[in-house]
Design an enzyme around this catalytic site. Sequence first.
Site, PDB file in Angstrom:
ATOM      1  CE  LYS A 111      -4.457  -1.415   1.858  1.00  0.00           C
ATOM      2  NZ  LYS A 111      -5.547  -1.033   2.759  1.00  0.00           N
ATOM      3  CE  LYS A 194      -5.865  -7.567  -1.423  1.00  0.00           C
ATOM      4  NZ  LYS A 194      -6.284  -7.527  -0.054  1.00  0.00           N
ATOM      5  CE  LYS A 197     -14.550  -3.696   0.672  1.00  0.00           C
ATOM      6  NZ  LYS A 197     -13.505  -3.869   1.715  1.00  0.00           N
TER       7      LYS A 197
END
Length: 333
Positions: A111, A194, A197
């Site tokens: 991230k 993956k 969202k």
Amino acid sequence: MARIFSGIQPTGIAHLGNYLGAIQNWVALQEGNESIYCLVDLHAITVWQDPEALRAQTRTNAALLIACGIDPDHSILFHQSAVHAHARLAWIFNCVARFGWLSRMTQFKDKAGKDREAVSTGLFVYPNLMAADILAYHATEVPVGDDQSQHLELANDIAQKFNHDYRTEFFPAIHPRIMNSTARIMSLRDGTKKMSKSDTSDQSRINLTDDNDTIAQKIRRAKTDPADLPDHPEKLETRPEARNLVGIFAALANVSPAEVLREHGNQGFGHLKERLTELVITKLTPIREETLRLAGDSTHIDQILQAGAVRAAAIANPIVAQAERLVGLLPAA
Ligand code: AMP
Ligand code: TRP
């Protein structure tokens, strides 16, 4: 009877990966267990969220969980920020977890990317809050997708270090409950990433509230490779997109990948995609309709979440108060 805890971030709308990797397991585990399910809004704000969107998504995802089969009269369903015990215990865990442990978290590294200097410090200590979520309830079973297993190992390390440092056996060990076959549903645009969202492309995921046309279009455009589907699952290993579509198909049809390939092997992706579209639509239509119905009454959703928060706090407050005493903080007045 075990105490189950799990959480989902209200950073968008839950998608098929969340459903197959986590939510369907949450639903099944309600039976015969004490289950606690949390919309982790404090985790969500580790990355900036539009305030109104966050509030709306917290309610929509609550409606979605109920539509998927979480029974709020049986399970405790609530939003994390409503129970202050999470943040109180997370602070203690900030002081127990080691900087080096958090530096090794792959989700943080992914991230933060190259720009580590610019991410929030909340993102760095995210796993400490997650450990607090679980341990504030002395929950021992945690159903998650496989992307969360490193965080659960860290939670166990934190529990052990707390127990060691304060000469206690206060926090129990946590057992991950990972459904191997569906633990990692991949993006429809890139079979090596993956389904998420936070992917900027909405085409990469099937949201649980997508309408039938959108579902059909996303599956039609899902990335494939030029070869025919193989006749055996082993031959999927080097073909991430094919493997993902076959895996999703198998999970929804409740059959093995080998069975999917017995019917669809040695042909192009067209027929598989058509049948997959039907399967997804059959699964999601009732969920979408019930979600929209429930989400239409936000007062009712808020009441459910508030009632859940009261039940959650009744369990977590005494546990966290005891943790504070063990650390040497004065008892609350
Ligand atoms: P999140 O969307 O990150 O809040 O994740 C909520 C739950 O869904 C966690 O248990 C995740 O492990 C699981 N999950 C998220 N994305 C996927 C995916 N692509 N495949 C399988 N499980 C997933
Ligand atoms: N980090 C989890 C995710 O992104 C969400 C989460 C927060 C969670 N707290 C939790 C999951 C506690 C299980 C238990 O998927």
